[in-house]
Design a protein around this motif. Structure first.
Motif, PDB file in Angstrom:
ATOM      1  N   GLU A  87      -8.924 -36.065  -2.375  1.00  0.00           N
ATOM      2  CA  GLU A  87      -9.558 -34.750  -2.471  1.00  0.00           C
ATOM      3  C   GLU A  87      -8.594 -33.615  -2.134  1.00  0.00           C
ATOM      4  O   GLU A  87      -8.924 -32.451  -2.324  1.00  0.00           O
ATOM      5  CB  GLU A  87     -10.768 -34.666  -1.519  1.00  0.00           C
ATOM      6  N   GLY A  88      -7.428 -33.930  -1.637  1.00  0.00           N
ATOM      7  CA  GLY A  88      -6.512 -32.890  -1.178  1.00  0.00           C
ATOM      8  C   GLY A  88      -5.334 -32.702  -2.107  1.00  0.00           C
ATOM      9  O   GLY A  88      -5.181 -33.378  -3.099  1.00  0.00           O
ATOM     10  N   ASP A  89      -4.497 -31.744  -1.741  1.00  0.00           N
ATOM     11  CA  ASP A  89      -3.293 -31.473  -2.509  1.00  0.00           C
ATOM     12  C   ASP A  89      -2.171 -31.224  -1.512  1.00  0.00           C
ATOM     13  O   ASP A  89      -2.158 -30.217  -0.802  1.00  0.00           O
ATOM     14  CB  ASP A  89      -3.510 -30.258  -3.412  1.00  0.00           C
ATOM     15  N   ASP A  90      -1.231 -32.159  -1.453  1.00  0.00           N
ATOM     16  CA  ASP A  90      -0.133 -32.074  -0.486  1.00  0.00           C
ATOM     17  C   ASP A  90       1.116 -31.459  -1.104  1.00  0.00           C
ATOM     18  O   ASP A  90       2.224 -31.637  -0.583  1.00  0.00           O
ATOM     19  CB  ASP A  90       0.185 -33.466   0.067  1.00  0.00           C
ATOM     20  N   THR A  91       0.954 -30.714  -2.205  1.00  0.00           N
ATOM     21  CA  THR A  91       2.120 -30.198  -2.922  1.00  0.00           C
ATOM     22  C   THR A  91       2.948 -29.250  -2.067  1.00  0.00           C
ATOM     23  O   THR A  91       4.181 -29.291  -2.106  1.00  0.00           O
ATOM     24  CB  THR A  91       1.693 -29.508  -4.225  1.00  0.00           C
ATOM     25  N   LEU A  92       2.324 -28.384  -1.292  1.00  0.00           N
ATOM     26  CA  LEU A  92       3.078 -27.445  -0.458  1.00  0.00           C
ATOM     27  C   LEU A  92       3.973 -28.195   0.520  1.00  0.00           C
ATOM     28  O   LEU A  92       5.149 -27.853   0.694  1.00  0.00           O
ATOM     29  CB  LEU A  92       2.128 -26.511   0.289  1.00  0.00           C
ATOM     30  N   SER A  93       3.435 -29.231   1.159  1.00  0.00           N
ATOM     31  CA  SER A  93       4.244 -30.035   2.079  1.00  0.00           C
ATOM     32  C   SER A  93       5.389 -30.704   1.353  1.00  0.00           C
ATOM     33  O   SER A  93       6.510 -30.776   1.868  1.00  0.00           O
ATOM     34  CB  SER A  93       3.363 -31.096   2.755  1.00  0.00           C
ATOM     35  N   LEU A  94       5.127 -31.186   0.133  1.00  0.00           N
ATOM     36  CA  LEU A  94       6.175 -31.826  -0.662  1.00  0.00           C
ATOM     37  C   LEU A  94       7.270 -30.829  -1.017  1.00  0.00           C
ATOM     38  O   LEU A  94       8.463 -31.147  -0.934  1.00  0.00           O
ATOM     39  CB  LEU A  94       5.573 -32.436  -1.927  1.00  0.00           C
ATOM     40  N   VAL A  95       6.887 -29.615  -1.413  1.00  0.00           N
ATOM     41  CA  VAL A  95       7.871 -28.583  -1.783  1.00  0.00           C
ATOM     42  C   VAL A  95       8.767 -28.250  -0.587  1.00  0.00           C
ATOM     43  O   VAL A  95       9.998 -28.187  -0.711  1.00  0.00           O
ATOM     44  CB  VAL A  95       7.155 -27.318  -2.301  1.00  0.00           C
ATOM     45  N   LYS A  96       8.151 -28.047   0.571  1.00  0.00           N
ATOM     46  CA  LYS A  96       8.928 -27.713   1.765  1.00  0.00           C
ATOM     47  C   LYS A  96       9.860 -28.856   2.144  1.00  0.00           C
ATOM     48  O   LYS A  96      11.007 -28.637   2.559  1.00  0.00           O
ATOM     49  CB  LYS A  96       7.988 -27.385   2.931  1.00  0.00           C
ATOM     50  N   HIS A  97       9.362 -30.073   1.997  1.00  0.00           N
ATOM     51  CA  HIS A  97      10.186 -31.238   2.320  1.00  0.00           C
ATOM     52  C   HIS A  97      11.324 -31.396   1.318  1.00  0.00           C
ATOM     53  O   HIS A  97      12.487 -31.563   1.710  1.00  0.00           O
ATOM     54  CB  HIS A  97       9.316 -32.500   2.315  1.00  0.00           C
ATOM     55  N   TYR A  98      11.017 -31.343   0.036  1.00  0.00           N
ATOM     56  CA  TYR A  98      12.010 -31.606  -1.002  1.00  0.00           C
ATOM     57  C   TYR A  98      13.157 -30.601  -0.945  1.00  0.00           C
ATOM     58  O   TYR A  98      14.330 -30.977  -1.080  1.00  0.00           O
ATOM     59  CB  TYR A  98      11.341 -31.563  -2.371  1.00  0.00           C
ATOM     60  N   PHE A  99      12.832 -29.324  -0.734  1.00  0.00           N
ATOM     61  CA  PHE A  99      13.874 -28.295  -0.665  1.00  0.00           C
ATOM     62  C   PHE A  99      14.454 -28.130   0.740  1.00  0.00           C
ATOM     63  O   PHE A  99      15.283 -27.249   0.955  1.00  0.00           O
ATOM     64  CB  PHE A  99      13.336 -26.963  -1.174  1.00  0.00           C
ATOM     65  N   ASN A 100      13.979 -28.962   1.676  1.00  0.00           N
ATOM     66  CA  ASN A 100      14.589 -28.963   3.004  1.00  0.00           C
ATOM     67  C   ASN A 100      14.567 -27.556   3.611  1.00  0.00           C
ATOM     68  O   ASN A 100      15.591 -27.033   4.067  1.00  0.00           O
ATOM     69  CB  ASN A 100      16.036 -29.474   2.891  1.00  0.00           C
ATOM     70  N   LEU A 101      13.370 -26.948   3.589  1.00  0.00           N
ATOM     71  CA  LEU A 101      13.266 -25.527   3.919  1.00  0.00           C
ATOM     72  C   LEU A 101      13.239 -25.224   5.415  1.00  0.00           C
ATOM     73  O   LEU A 101      13.152 -24.059   5.796  1.00  0.00           O
ATOM     74  CB  LEU A 101      12.006 -24.942   3.253  1.00  0.00           C
ATOM     75  N   GLY A 102      13.319 -26.238   6.261  1.00  0.00           N
ATOM     76  CA  GLY A 102      13.281 -26.000   7.700  1.00  0.00           C
ATOM     77  C   GLY A 102      14.447 -25.195   8.234  1.00  0.00           C
ATOM     78  O   GLY A 102      14.270 -24.154   8.873  1.00  0.00           O
ATOM     79  N   PRO A 103      15.704 -25.609   7.990  1.00  0.00           N
ATOM     80  CA  PRO A 103      16.854 -24.887   8.545  1.00  0.00           C
ATOM     81  C   PRO A 103      16.996 -23.483   7.964  1.00  0.00           C
ATOM     82  O   PRO A 103      16.710 -23.251   6.790  1.00  0.00           O
ATOM     83  CB  PRO A 103      18.054 -25.755   8.126  1.00  0.00           C
ATOM     84  N   ASN A 104      17.438 -22.548   8.798  1.00  0.00           N
ATOM     85  CA  ASN A 104      17.719 -21.189   8.368  1.00  0.00           C
ATOM     86  C   ASN A 104      19.101 -21.171   7.714  1.00  0.00           C
ATOM     87  O   ASN A 104      20.125 -21.318   8.378  1.00  0.00           O
ATOM     88  CB  ASN A 104      17.684 -20.231   9.564  1.00  0.00           C
ATOM     89  N   LEU A 105      19.134 -20.996   6.399  1.00  0.00           N
ATOM     90  CA  LEU A 105      20.380 -21.136   5.664  1.00  0.00           C
ATOM     91  C   LEU A 105      21.339 -19.984   5.924  1.00  0.00           C
ATOM     92  O   LEU A 105      22.559 -20.171   5.957  1.00  0.00           O
ATOM     93  CB  LEU A 105      20.091 -21.261   4.163  1.00  0.00           C
ATOM     94  N   ARG A 106      20.812 -18.785   6.118  1.00  0.00           N
ATOM     95  CA  ARG A 106      21.686 -17.647   6.425  1.00  0.00           C
ATOM     96  C   ARG A 106      22.469 -17.914   7.710  1.00  0.00           C
ATOM     97  O   ARG A 106      23.674 -17.648   7.786  1.00  0.00           O
ATOM     98  CB  ARG A 106      20.862 -16.365   6.567  1.00  0.00           C
ATOM     99  N   GLN A 107      21.794 -18.460   8.703  1.00  0.00           N
ATOM    100  CA  GLN A 107      22.465 -18.770   9.966  1.00  0.00           C
ATOM    101  C   GLN A 107      23.518 -19.858   9.782  1.00  0.00           C
ATOM    102  O   GLN A 107      24.608 -19.801  10.360  1.00  0.00           O
ATOM    103  CB  GLN A 107      21.444 -19.189  11.018  1.00  0.00           C
ATOM    104  N   LEU A 108      23.183 -20.869   8.955  1.00  0.00           N
ATOM    105  CA  LEU A 108      24.154 -21.930   8.703  1.00  0.00           C
ATOM    106  C   LEU A 108      25.388 -21.386   7.992  1.00  0.00           C
ATOM    107  O   LEU A 108      26.528 -21.716   8.342  1.00  0.00           O
ATOM    108  CB  LEU A 108      23.518 -23.040   7.872  1.00  0.00           C
ATOM    109  N   TYR A 109      25.189 -20.538   6.976  1.00  0.00           N
ATOM    110  CA  TYR A 109      26.321 -19.934   6.278  1.00  0.00           C
ATOM    111  C   TYR A 109      27.185 -19.135   7.236  1.00  0.00           C
ATOM    112  O   TYR A 109      28.421 -19.188   7.174  1.00  0.00           O
ATOM    113  CB  TYR A 109      25.829 -19.031   5.139  1.00  0.00           C
ATOM    114  N   ASP A 110      26.555 -18.371   8.127  1.00  0.00           N
ATOM    115  CA  ASP A 110      27.301 -17.584   9.110  1.00  0.00           C
ATOM    116  C   ASP A 110      28.103 -18.498  10.039  1.00  0.00           C
ATOM    117  O   ASP A 110      29.261 -18.200  10.379  1.00  0.00           O
ATOM    118  CB  ASP A 110      26.348 -16.723   9.942  1.00  0.00           C
ATOM    119  N   GLN A 111      27.484 -19.604  10.428  1.00  0.00           N
ATOM    120  CA  GLN A 111      28.157 -20.562  11.312  1.00  0.00           C
ATOM    121  C   GLN A 111      29.376 -21.168  10.626  1.00  0.00           C
ATOM    122  O   GLN A 111      30.468 -21.232  11.214  1.00  0.00           O
ATOM    123  CB  GLN A 111      27.171 -21.663  11.691  1.00  0.00           C
TER     124      GLN A 111
END
Length: 410
Positions: A87-111
């Motif tokens: 009955e549900g749709d886990d697509t949002l969780s899949l999108v966030k997981h697949y694109f690895n959206l947790g880390p802040n990329l701007r901060q990583l680039y600066d580092q």
């Protein structure tokens, strides 16, 4: 096949945090294709995922088979299939997981930029490159296909694998979309011969034998058990993975070593799978592109590291791990992308175009002057940037007029 499509959803993500036009075609995954202008689609985890992007939002939608809401979808990842709630749709969780959206990329680039002037120089033109969290089995077979190959041809091979052996999920714009084939479907007795006919060459044997090993004694559970526990499969809770040491964490070294036992897997393929399929971000695949970068920008290519031997491979990877730290593989992928011809400057020239006008003028002394006016359009070679979204080609054309007159007796 009846399909059910969700409405387009918006996820606030800037282009500096994710650029799909770069990330989806820089040699990480080989299954994404244009389904419409500025729209990318792929069959993933039992659904067709489509993405488009503007400067502020990542837009996405999912297209499911109608049976998706009655029974779990076909998938090469058993844990993902079990996590689907009808009955549900886990697509949002899949999108966030697949694109690895947790880390802040701007901060990583600066580092990475603060630790490396070369990265600081080249990276600003290639923001938004993220390391995808792909299915380990798909990454393994995709990178076996990558041996001595280019991205375009690898993509065609992987497309053929899905077309002939993967479960059909549905159609978009009349084009079929298949999920990735299971190990069992690629382990059949006639697979190798069929793949040879499809143009896989020596890779056909590697794929068939590796599929037989994974479908047999080893199993997908073995492969998924090599994942970084901090960066696990979709639907699995992350766990600590240990400290980074010389040569990478113990889990990474173990995963790399075990992958080498598979057919068609050398150090570079193993590192690609570790980085883009198993989540070991310190993994640094060293191929010809990375070797060129190491020679050009990091003083390799001399003395004991004058050629790309096994020792040099390790030395280059360790140098980048020491330079960039725990996410060295991610930083290396940004420079790898910057080095690809698809994103580079190019000299473009166009064939000359000639237009001629002839004017005839009578003279009083009985002679005739024929005045030839030749209008020439001459293309000028010009270095231009190819846009990341669309590979535009620009030519600057200059026009000049040449007049010639000659006199002849009538």
């Amino acid at each position: 096949m009846a399909l059910r499509a969700t409405e387009w959803q918006k996820l606030p993500v800037s282009l500096t945090e994710l650029c799909i036009n770069t990330t989806l075609r820089c040699g990480q995954s080989f299954r994404w294709r244009k389904s419409a202008e500025d729209e990318w689609s792929c069959a993933l985890h039992g659904r067709i995922l489509s993405f488009r992007q503007d400067p502020e939002y990542l837009q996405y939608r999912a297209i499911f088979p109608s049976s998706r809401y009655a029974t779990p979808p076909p998938s090469n990842n058993p844990s993902a299939a079990q996590s689907v709630v009808p009955e549900g749709d886990d697509t949002l969780s899949l999108v966030k997981h697949y694109f690895n959206l947790g880390p802040n990329l701007r901060q990583l680039y600066d580092q990475w930029a603060s630790a490396d002037n070369n990265f600081k120089k080249r990276a600003p033109k290639f923001t938004g490159v993220r390391i995808l969290r792909q299915d380990p089995w798909e990454a393994l077979i995709g990178f076996i296909c990558s041996s001595n190959n280019n991205i375009s041809r690898i993509s065609q091979m992987v497309h053929n694998l899905c077309l002939h052996y993967g479960p059909l999920i549905g159609h978009v714009g009349g084009e079929p979309y298949h999920d990735f084939p299971t190990p069992e479907s690629l382990a059949g007795p006639k697979v190798e011969q069929h793949l040879m006919k499809l143009g896989f060459g020596y890779r056909a044997k590697y794929i068939a034998k590796t599929a037989a090993m994974v479908a047999g004694d080893k199993g997908l559970v073995w492969l998924e058990g090599l994942c970084n526990p901090e960066n696990p499969q979709f639907g699995v809770e992350p766990k600590p993975a240990g400290e980074l040491v010389e040569g990478g964490r113990e889990g990474y070294r173990k995963a790399h070593e075990e992958l080498l036992a598979l057919h068609g897997v050398g150090p570079k393929v193993a590192d690609c799978v570790c980085l883009m399929g198993l989540g070991w971000s310190e993994s640094v695949p060293v191929d010809t592109h990375v070797w060129q970068i190491a020679q050009r920008d990091y003083r390799f290519g001399k003395g004991k590291h004058s050629s790309l031997t096994a020792a040099t491979y390790t030395a280059v990877a360790n140098h980048f791990r020491k330079l960039w730290g725990k996410e060295a593989g991610w930083a290396h992928s940004v420079l790898f992308t910057a080095n690809l011809k698809a994103f580079s400057e190019r000299l473009i020239a166009k064939t000359k175009v000639k237009e001629e006008d002839v004017k005839v003028k009578a003279e009083l002394d009985g002679s005739t002057v024929v005045e030839d006016t030749t209008r020439m359009k001459t293309a000028v070679k010009k270095k231009v940037k190819r846009a990341l979204e669309d590979e535009y080609q620009v030519v600057e054309v200059k026009e000049k007029v040449v007049k010639r007159s000659k006199r002849r007796r009538e």
